[in-house]
Motif scaffolding. Structure first.
Motif, short mmCIF file in Angstrom:
data_model
loop_
_atom_site.label_atom_id
_atom_site.label_comp_id
_atom_site.label_asym_id
_atom_site.label_seq_id
_atom_site.Cartn_x
_atom_site.Cartn_y
_atom_site.Cartn_z
N GLU A 85 46.22 -63.73 -3.29
CA GLU A 85 45.82 -63.16 -4.58
C GLU A 85 44.72 -62.11 -4.40
OE1 GLU A 85 46.93 -66.87 -7.55
OE2 GLU A 85 44.93 -66.78 -6.66
N GLU A 86 43.83 -62.34 -3.45
CA GLU A 86 42.77 -61.35 -3.20
C GLU A 86 43.33 -60.02 -2.69
OE1 GLU A 86 40.39 -63.44 -0.41
OE2 GLU A 86 39.43 -64.71 -1.92
N ARG A 87 44.54 -60.07 -2.09
CA ARG A 87 45.18 -58.84 -1.61
C ARG A 87 46.17 -58.27 -2.63
NH1 ARG A 87 46.16 -62.10 3.49
NH2 ARG A 87 44.20 -61.93 4.63
N GLY A 88 46.14 -58.81 -3.84
CA GLY A 88 47.00 -58.28 -4.90
C GLY A 88 48.36 -58.90 -4.99
N GLY A 89 48.63 -59.97 -4.23
CA GLY A 89 49.93 -60.63 -4.27
C GLY A 89 50.16 -61.35 -5.58
N THR A 90 51.42 -61.41 -6.00
CA THR A 90 51.83 -62.05 -7.25
C THR A 90 52.61 -63.31 -6.95
OG1 THR A 90 51.95 -59.92 -8.40
CG2 THR A 90 53.16 -61.77 -9.37
N PHE A 91 52.27 -64.39 -7.63
CA PHE A 91 52.98 -65.66 -7.47
C PHE A 91 53.94 -65.87 -8.64
CE2 PHE A 91 49.59 -66.20 -4.54
CZ PHE A 91 50.04 -67.10 -3.60
N ILE A 92 55.07 -66.50 -8.34
CA ILE A 92 56.04 -66.86 -9.37
C ILE A 92 56.28 -68.36 -9.33
CG2 ILE A 92 57.17 -64.61 -9.29
CD1 ILE A 92 59.51 -66.03 -7.79
N SER A 93 56.83 -68.88 -10.40
CA SER A 93 57.25 -70.28 -10.41
C SER A 93 58.69 -70.38 -9.94
CB SER A 93 57.11 -70.88 -11.81
OG SER A 93 57.91 -70.16 -12.74
N ILE A 94 59.00 -71.50 -9.29
CA ILE A 94 60.36 -71.81 -8.86
C ILE A 94 60.79 -73.07 -9.61
CG2 ILE A 94 61.83 -72.53 -6.94
CD1 ILE A 94 61.06 -69.59 -6.82
N ILE A 95 61.84 -72.96 -10.40
CA ILE A 95 62.32 -74.07 -11.23
C ILE A 95 63.78 -74.31 -10.90
CG2 ILE A 95 62.70 -74.89 -13.58
CD1 ILE A 95 60.40 -73.02 -14.46
N HIS A 96 64.07 -75.48 -10.37
CA HIS A 96 65.45 -75.82 -10.01
C HIS A 96 66.33 -75.85 -11.26
CE1 HIS A 96 68.86 -78.11 -8.35
NE2 HIS A 96 68.43 -77.67 -7.17
N ARG A 97 67.57 -75.41 -11.09
CA ARG A 97 68.49 -75.31 -12.24
C ARG A 97 68.77 -76.66 -12.90
NH1 ARG A 97 70.81 -70.34 -12.86
NH2 ARG A 97 70.65 -68.91 -11.08
N SER A 98 68.64 -77.74 -12.14
CA SER A 98 68.93 -79.06 -12.71
C SER A 98 67.77 -79.65 -13.50
CB SER A 98 69.33 -80.03 -11.60
OG SER A 98 68.21 -80.31 -10.77
N ALA A 99 66.60 -79.03 -13.43
CA ALA A 99 65.44 -79.54 -14.17
C ALA A 99 65.66 -79.36 -15.67
CB ALA A 99 64.17 -78.84 -13.72
N SER A 100 65.13 -80.30 -16.45
CA SER A 100 65.23 -80.24 -17.90
C SER A 100 63.85 -79.93 -18.49
CB SER A 100 65.75 -81.57 -18.45
OG SER A 100 65.73 -81.58 -19.87
N LEU A 101 63.72 -78.75 -19.08
CA LEU A 101 62.48 -78.33 -19.72
C LEU A 101 62.73 -78.18 -21.21
CD1 LEU A 101 62.03 -77.59 -16.68
CD2 LEU A 101 60.64 -75.68 -17.49
N GLY A 102 62.02 -78.99 -22.00
CA GLY A 102 62.24 -79.00 -23.44
C GLY A 102 61.42 -77.95 -24.17
N GLN A 103 61.35 -78.15 -25.48
CA GLN A 103 60.67 -77.20 -26.36
C GLN A 103 59.18 -77.07 -26.00
OE1 GLN A 103 62.27 -75.48 -28.56
NE2 GLN A 103 60.68 -74.57 -29.86
N ASN A 104 58.71 -75.84 -25.95
CA ASN A 104 57.29 -75.54 -25.74
C ASN A 104 56.74 -76.09 -24.41
OD1 ASN A 104 57.14 -74.31 -28.32
ND2 ASN A 104 56.79 -76.31 -29.27
#
Length: 212
Positions: A85-104
């Motif tokens: 991050e100090e060198r300007g790198g950007t992090f992303i999230s990795i979410i497996h397709r089988s995960a269940s993420l509900g409202q909000n």
């Protein structure tokens, strides 16, 4: 398309590589470029993985690079994330397709949600947190930055998991409880009471123990 760089080429890194190929956005938003690891021979015994590009300490992010850490040691994860991050790198999230993420349900950058995770509704997952396969988390729970929740855990509603806390496989946490910053919940433990910051608890019911 972005190029994903995985920080850590150990067992967790190999698992994350496999999960990333089955994650939301793979092949459309990102592809996997390789690993960062201080050990250039970390993958010598294993076939089919992308190359080690160098050590985190020496790597300069390219314009199309994005990153995620795959380090079980929370202190190492914080250090390596800060280096990038100090060198300007950007992090992303990795979410497996089988995960269940509900409202909000929100997941911060740098976080990993493995296969068959259930995040019901109105849940906040912070930055650089990891939630492993088969874990279920109830409504209104907050998972802090750099928290590490292992596989097959059951976490009730309205629980607060502090920054840098670790919850080991098979743990159970009843609703409306707080796990303090840097606390550790041992494997298979049943948490009935709040856990203080920095404490290690184990057993059924979970009770404080000295760190090993």
């Amino acid at each position: 398309m972005k190029n994903l760089v995985i920080i850590g080429a150990g067992g967790f890194g190999r698992e994350l590589f496999s999960a990333a190929r089955e994650a939301i956005g793979f092949g459309e938003q990102f592809r996997i470029k390789g690993y960062l690891d201080a050990n250039p021979a970390a993958l010598d015994r294993f076939a089919g993985y992308p190359p080690i590009l160098g050590a985190p300490e020496n790597y300069t992010p390219a314009p199309d690079d994005v990153f995620i850490t795959a380090l079980g040691n929370i202190a190492s994860r914080k250090r390596c994330a800060a280096l990038i991050e100090e060198r300007g790198g950007t992090f992303i999230s990795i979410i497996h397709r089988s995960a269940s993420l509900g409202q909000n349900v929100t997941v911060g950058p740098g976080s990993f949600i493995a296969h068959n995770v259930v995040l019901t509704v109105d849940i906040s997952v912070g930055r650089h947190a990891d939630i492993f396969h088969g874990t279920e988390i109830g409504h209104d729970t907050v998972v802090g930055d750099f928290a590490h929740i292992y596989s097959l855990c059951s976490i009730g509603g309205n629980v607060k998991i502090g920054n840098g806390a670790a919850v080991y496989p098979g743990a159970r946490i009843v609703p409306n409880r707080s796990i303090g910053d840097g606390a550790v919940v041992g494997i298979g433990s049943v948490v009935l009471l709040n856990v203080e910051s920095g404490a290690t608890v184990f057993g059924n019911p979970a009770a404080p123990i000295a760190r090993l």
